[in-house]
Design a protein around this motif. Structure first.
Motif, mmCIF file in Angstrom:
data_model
loop_
_atom_site.group_PDB
_atom_site.id
_atom_site.type_symbol
_atom_site.label_atom_id
_atom_site.label_comp_id
_atom_site.label_asym_id
_atom_site.label_seq_id
_atom_site.Cartn_x
_atom_site.Cartn_y
_atom_site.Cartn_z
ATOM 1 N N UNK A 54 0.835 -1.208 0.000
ATOM 2 C CA UNK A 54 0.000 0.000 0.000
ATOM 3 C C UNK A 54 0.867 1.254 0.000
ATOM 4 N N UNK A 55 1.915 1.259 0.826
ATOM 5 C CA UNK A 55 2.774 2.442 0.900
ATOM 6 C C UNK A 55 3.565 2.650 -0.384
ATOM 7 N N UNK A 56 3.905 1.560 -1.084
ATOM 8 C CA UNK A 56 4.595 1.700 -2.369
ATOM 9 C C UNK A 56 3.724 2.420 -3.393
ATOM 10 N N UNK A 57 2.413 2.345 -3.209
ATOM 11 C CA UNK A 57 1.492 2.990 -4.143
ATOM 12 C C UNK A 57 0.938 4.298 -3.576
ATOM 13 N N UNK A 58 1.629 4.825 -2.548
ATOM 14 C CA UNK A 58 1.267 6.131 -2.017
ATOM 15 C C UNK A 58 0.122 6.136 -1.036
ATOM 16 N N UNK A 59 -0.276 4.981 -0.541
ATOM 17 C CA UNK A 59 -1.384 4.911 0.404
ATOM 18 C C UNK A 59 -0.906 4.684 1.821
ATOM 19 N N UNK A 60 -1.842 4.506 2.730
ATOM 20 C CA UNK A 60 -1.499 4.201 4.116
ATOM 21 C C UNK A 60 -2.530 3.233 4.681
ATOM 22 N N UNK A 61 -2.129 2.508 5.718
ATOM 23 C CA UNK A 61 -2.989 1.521 6.349
ATOM 24 C C UNK A 61 -2.954 1.725 7.855
ATOM 25 N N UNK A 62 -4.102 1.538 8.509
ATOM 26 C CA UNK A 62 -4.163 1.682 9.958
ATOM 27 C C UNK A 62 -5.321 0.858 10.509
ATOM 28 N N UNK A 63 -5.400 0.774 11.827
ATOM 29 C CA UNK A 63 -6.413 -0.059 12.467
ATOM 30 C C UNK A 63 -6.991 0.656 13.676
ATOM 31 N N UNK A 64 -8.259 0.427 13.932
ATOM 32 C CA UNK A 64 -8.882 0.796 15.201
ATOM 33 C C UNK A 64 -9.431 -0.489 15.800
#
Length: 230
Positions: A54-64
């Motif tokens: 995801x970060x390689x494609x300019x995105x971000x990931x997170x969790x709640x």
């Protein structure tokens, strides 16, 4: 902007949840959560790989997450807006080969889970298909006088195994039954060596775990071959 759009994805579960102090660590390689002295199976790489992609494609990931309530994972990505296109239309030409679809299949299998998996795969492809379950080779032999298009035969079953059941069916006095397509269902990949399955008068085999496309292809191939002889 005018050429791109930010798309946000989320997926929620109702699992054990993740403590706040461990929520960053789960995106590190080889991290697994311990819950009540139990460490859940897996390599601990799935989220780390997802984060990297995801970060390689300019995105971000997170969790709640809240313990004992579940977790929601999010990721976003900036995607280019494509141009609207009109799908091409093609005039379908009549097929030279008549594709026959199965109406009734016997599954000879003693494992309940394998029965369920096979049934789900088959009815997903052919919703109107009638499926009859035989829990062992003897039950398959008792049912074979009813009309079937194909028999899916497990080879290792109690009471009577698939080899003996196939041999008995091949010796049936009714040629419509003795020539029924019988496909072995087996976890033994060696069955294909030297056409071992032909020695036992089987028409083919499907290796477990099932590959749906292979399952459908082999059923149709033998079904159409049978109808071509009529």
């Amino acid at each position: 902007s005018g050429d791109t759009v930010l798309v946000k994805f989320s997926i929620a579960d109702s699992g054990i949840g993740i403590p706040v102090e461990k929520q960053k660590a789960i995106f590190d390689s080889f991290t697994r959560i311990k819950y009540k002295e139990r460490i859940f199976e897996g390599t601990g790489l799935g989220l780390a790989i997802s984060k990297n992609l995801i970060e390689q494609q300019g995105g971000k990931i997170w969790v709640t997450s809240k313990p004992n309530e579940g977790s929601t994972f999010f990721f976003d990505m900036v995607l280019e807006i494509g141009e609207e296109t009109t799908p091409e239309t093609h005039t379908q030409q009549p097929s030279e080969t008549l594709i026959i679809h199965p109406n009734r299949i016997m599954i000879a299998e003693d494992n309940k889970m394998n029965q369920l998996v096979a049934r789900k795969l088959l009815t997903k492809r052919w919703p109107e298909l009638e499926i009859v379950i035989a829990n062992n080779g003897q039950e398959a032999l008792d049912l074979v006088d009813e009309h079937f298009d194909v028999i899916l035969m497990d080879l290792y079953m109690p009471v009577m195994d698939g080899y003996a059941a196939t041999k008995a069916i091949r010796e049936h006095h009714n040629p419509n039954i003795s020539t029924l397509p019988i496909l072995a269902m087996t976890a033994d990949a060696q069955i294909q060596e030297g056409d071992k399955y032909l020695k036992y008068h089987l028409d083919g085999f499907i290796v477990k775990p099932f590959d749906p496309s292979v399952l459908y292809e082999k059923i149709l191939a033998h079904l159409n071959r049978t109808h071509a002889k009529l």
